[in-house]
Design a protein around this motif. Structure first.
Motif, PDB file in Angstrom:
ATOM      1  N   PRO A 170      -3.954  -8.771  22.212  1.00 21.41           N
ATOM      2  CA  PRO A 170      -5.246  -8.418  21.625  1.00 21.41           C
ATOM      3  C   PRO A 170      -5.045  -7.617  20.342  1.00 21.41           C
ATOM      4  O   PRO A 170      -4.117  -6.825  20.220  1.00 21.41           O
ATOM      5  CB  PRO A 170      -5.915  -7.575  22.710  1.00 21.41           C
ATOM      6  CG  PRO A 170      -4.791  -7.070  23.557  1.00 21.41           C
ATOM      7  CD  PRO A 170      -3.717  -8.107  23.485  1.00 21.41           C
ATOM      8  N   THR A 171      -5.909  -7.852  19.377  1.00 22.83           N
ATOM      9  CA  THR A 171      -5.851  -7.143  18.109  1.00 22.83           C
ATOM     10  C   THR A 171      -6.556  -5.803  18.255  1.00 22.83           C
ATOM     11  O   THR A 171      -7.678  -5.748  18.757  1.00 22.83           O
ATOM     12  CB  THR A 171      -6.549  -7.974  17.017  1.00 22.83           C
ATOM     13  OG1 THR A 171      -5.929  -9.256  16.980  1.00 22.83           O
ATOM     14  CG2 THR A 171      -6.421  -7.315  15.662  1.00 22.83           C
ATOM     15  N   PRO A 172      -5.909  -4.709  17.800  1.00 22.63           N
ATOM     16  CA  PRO A 172      -6.570  -3.405  17.905  1.00 22.63           C
ATOM     17  C   PRO A 172      -7.766  -3.333  16.958  1.00 22.63           C
ATOM     18  O   PRO A 172      -7.852  -4.105  16.005  1.00 22.63           O
ATOM     19  CB  PRO A 172      -5.479  -2.412  17.491  1.00 22.63           C
ATOM     20  CG  PRO A 172      -4.490  -3.205  16.724  1.00 22.63           C
ATOM     21  CD  PRO A 172      -4.579  -4.614  17.232  1.00 22.63           C
ATOM     22  N   PRO A 173      -8.676  -2.416  17.212  1.00 25.33           N
ATOM     23  CA  PRO A 173      -9.830  -2.285  16.327  1.00 25.33           C
ATOM     24  C   PRO A 173      -9.383  -1.960  14.899  1.00 25.33           C
ATOM     25  O   PRO A 173      -8.319  -1.381  14.677  1.00 25.33           O
ATOM     26  CB  PRO A 173     -10.626  -1.122  16.913  1.00 25.33           C
ATOM     27  CG  PRO A 173     -10.028  -0.832  18.242  1.00 25.33           C
ATOM     28  CD  PRO A 173      -8.704  -1.476  18.310  1.00 25.33           C
ATOM     29  N   TYR A 174     -10.204  -2.324  13.936  1.00 26.77           N
ATOM     30  CA  TYR A 174      -9.880  -2.151  12.520  1.00 26.77           C
ATOM     31  C   TYR A 174      -9.587  -0.692  12.191  1.00 26.77           C
ATOM     32  O   TYR A 174      -8.674  -0.402  11.417  1.00 26.77           O
ATOM     33  CB  TYR A 174     -11.039  -2.683  11.670  1.00 26.77           C
ATOM     34  CG  TYR A 174     -10.719  -2.783  10.205  1.00 26.77           C
ATOM     35  CD1 TYR A 174      -9.752  -3.668   9.754  1.00 26.77           C
ATOM     36  CD2 TYR A 174     -11.351  -1.982   9.277  1.00 26.77           C
ATOM     37  CE1 TYR A 174      -9.443  -3.767   8.418  1.00 26.77           C
ATOM     38  CE2 TYR A 174     -11.049  -2.069   7.937  1.00 26.77           C
ATOM     39  CZ  TYR A 174     -10.098  -2.970   7.504  1.00 26.77           C
ATOM     40  OH  TYR A 174      -9.795  -3.053   6.183  1.00 26.77           O
ATOM     41  N   ALA A 216      -8.220   1.545  14.038  1.00 26.13           N
ATOM     42  CA  ALA A 216      -6.882   1.888  14.517  1.00 26.13           C
ATOM     43  C   ALA A 216      -5.814   1.335  13.575  1.00 26.13           C
ATOM     44  O   ALA A 216      -4.770   1.962  13.372  1.00 26.13           O
ATOM     45  CB  ALA A 216      -6.675   1.348  15.925  1.00 26.13           C
ATOM     46  N   ILE A 217      -6.058   0.178  12.985  1.00 28.40           N
ATOM     47  CA  ILE A 217      -5.114  -0.396  12.032  1.00 28.40           C
ATOM     48  C   ILE A 217      -5.047   0.467  10.782  1.00 28.40           C
ATOM     49  O   ILE A 217      -3.970   0.754  10.263  1.00 28.40           O
ATOM     50  CB  ILE A 217      -5.512  -1.842  11.677  1.00 28.40           C
ATOM     51  CG1 ILE A 217      -5.405  -2.740  12.915  1.00 28.40           C
ATOM     52  CG2 ILE A 217      -4.667  -2.388  10.544  1.00 28.40           C
ATOM     53  CD1 ILE A 217      -5.984  -4.117  12.735  1.00 28.40           C
ATOM     54  N   LEU A 218      -6.185   0.914  10.289  1.00 33.95           N
ATOM     55  CA  LEU A 218      -6.211   1.753   9.097  1.00 33.95           C
ATOM     56  C   LEU A 218      -5.598   3.123   9.341  1.00 33.95           C
ATOM     57  O   LEU A 218      -5.083   3.756   8.417  1.00 33.95           O
ATOM     58  CB  LEU A 218      -7.645   1.918   8.598  1.00 33.95           C
ATOM     59  CG  LEU A 218      -8.286   0.668   8.011  1.00 33.95           C
ATOM     60  CD1 LEU A 218      -9.717   0.964   7.597  1.00 33.95           C
ATOM     61  CD2 LEU A 218      -7.489   0.145   6.840  1.00 33.95           C
ATOM     62  N   ALA A 219      -5.633   3.608  10.564  1.00 32.43           N
ATOM     63  CA  ALA A 219      -5.104   4.931  10.871  1.00 32.43           C
ATOM     64  C   ALA A 219      -3.579   4.972  10.807  1.00 32.43           C
ATOM     65  O   ALA A 219      -2.997   6.035  10.647  1.00 32.43           O
ATOM     66  CB  ALA A 219      -5.572   5.378  12.251  1.00 32.43           C
ATOM     67  N   ALA A 220      -2.910   3.818  10.920  1.00 29.37           N
ATOM     68  CA  ALA A 220      -1.447   3.781  10.878  1.00 29.37           C
ATOM     69  C   ALA A 220      -0.992   2.703   9.908  1.00 29.37           C
ATOM     70  O   ALA A 220      -0.526   1.644  10.308  1.00 29.37           O
ATOM     71  CB  ALA A 220      -0.894   3.507  12.272  1.00 29.37           C
ATOM     72  N   PRO A 221      -1.124   2.927   8.596  1.00 29.80           N
ATOM     73  CA  PRO A 221      -0.760   1.896   7.617  1.00 29.80           C
ATOM     74  C   PRO A 221       0.739   1.592   7.642  1.00 29.80           C
ATOM     75  O   PRO A 221       1.552   2.504   7.766  1.00 29.80           O
ATOM     76  CB  PRO A 221      -1.177   2.515   6.280  1.00 29.80           C
ATOM     77  CG  PRO A 221      -1.216   3.980   6.519  1.00 29.80           C
ATOM     78  CD  PRO A 221      -1.565   4.165   7.964  1.00 29.80           C
ATOM     79  N   ILE A 222       1.099   0.333   7.554  1.00 28.82           N
ATOM     80  CA  ILE A 222       2.496  -0.053   7.694  1.00 28.82           C
ATOM     81  C   ILE A 222       3.343   0.331   6.496  1.00 28.82           C
ATOM     82  O   ILE A 222       4.549   0.420   6.598  1.00 28.82           O
ATOM     83  CB  ILE A 222       2.637  -1.567   7.975  1.00 28.82           C
ATOM     84  CG1 ILE A 222       2.093  -2.395   6.818  1.00 28.82           C
ATOM     85  CG2 ILE A 222       1.976  -1.920   9.275  1.00 28.82           C
ATOM     86  CD1 ILE A 222       2.373  -3.873   6.951  1.00 28.82           C
ATOM     87  N   PHE A 223       2.739   0.580   5.335  1.00 25.73           N
ATOM     88  CA  PHE A 223       3.525   0.899   4.150  1.00 25.73           C
ATOM     89  C   PHE A 223       3.665   2.402   3.926  1.00 25.73           C
ATOM     90  O   PHE A 223       4.341   2.819   3.002  1.00 25.73           O
ATOM     91  CB  PHE A 223       2.926   0.232   2.911  1.00 25.73           C
ATOM     92  CG  PHE A 223       2.986  -1.267   2.999  1.00 25.73           C
ATOM     93  CD1 PHE A 223       4.196  -1.923   2.964  1.00 25.73           C
ATOM     94  CD2 PHE A 223       1.837  -2.013   3.143  1.00 25.73           C
ATOM     95  CE1 PHE A 223       4.269  -3.296   3.070  1.00 25.73           C
ATOM     96  CE2 PHE A 223       1.899  -3.390   3.241  1.00 25.73           C
ATOM     97  CZ  PHE A 223       3.121  -4.039   3.202  1.00 25.73           C
ATOM     98  N   ALA A 224       3.054   3.217   4.743  1.00 22.34           N
ATOM     99  CA  ALA A 224       3.225   4.667   4.635  1.00 22.34           C
ATOM    100  C   ALA A 224       4.525   5.048   5.341  1.00 22.34           C
ATOM    101  O   ALA A 224       4.773   4.604   6.455  1.00 22.34           O
ATOM    102  CB  ALA A 224       2.043   5.392   5.277  1.00 22.34           C
TER     103      ALA A 224
END
Length: 151
Positions: free
Chosen positions: A45-49, A51-59
């Protein structure tokens, strides 16, 4: 002469294929084996949007760097003029981006027209960024440091 021989060889091979014996049908699978059933595809399942913004992959530390700067975004009160500094600029053929740092050390990449801390980005050039807000226009110069890369 060699191309003519190659053509003759190809024509003879074509005739042999056309007039040769017909291919035999494939034999059925040997008995005793059940037909293979495909397994259903399992999709996580895809996490809510949010939650995705809270942990950016490029940070580097996977923490949202916009948290301190965007808290007042769109609000009626603007952040004080001294709370932002321009630490980087990227200019391409169609757009320009500015990297702004808040007093808390968090950074945010902005483009023309975006809002940050009550300020709206008016222009981005190679040496500065112009903002407009309730306090009036503000120009932030690029702050060089020892690790800056010059073009």
């Amino acid at each position: 002469m060699l191309p003519a021989l190659a053509c003759v060889a190809l024509v003879l091979a074509l005739i042999h294929q056309a007039l040769g014996p017909a291919a035999s049908p494939l034999e059925a699978d040997p008995g005793g084996l059940a037909p293979r059933r495909s397994k259903p595809l399992a999709v996580a399942p895809t996490p809510p949007y949010a939650a995705i913004l809270a942990a950016p992959i490029f940070a580097p530390n996977r923490i949202n760097g916009d948290a301190g700067l965007s808290a007042n975004a769109g609000a009626g009160t603007a952040a004080p003029a001294g709370s932002l500094s321009l630490v980087g600029v990227a200019i391409g053929p169609r757009s320009a981006s500015a990297v702004l740092r808040g007093t808390d050390g968090s950074t945010r990449v902005v483009r023309r027209g975006e809002r940050i801390g009550g300020w709206r980005v008016v222009a981005v050039n190679s040496a500065s960024v112009r903002l407009s807000g309730a306090e009036g226009p503000l120009t932030l110069p690029l702050v060089p440091n020892d690790k800056s890369v010059q073009p």
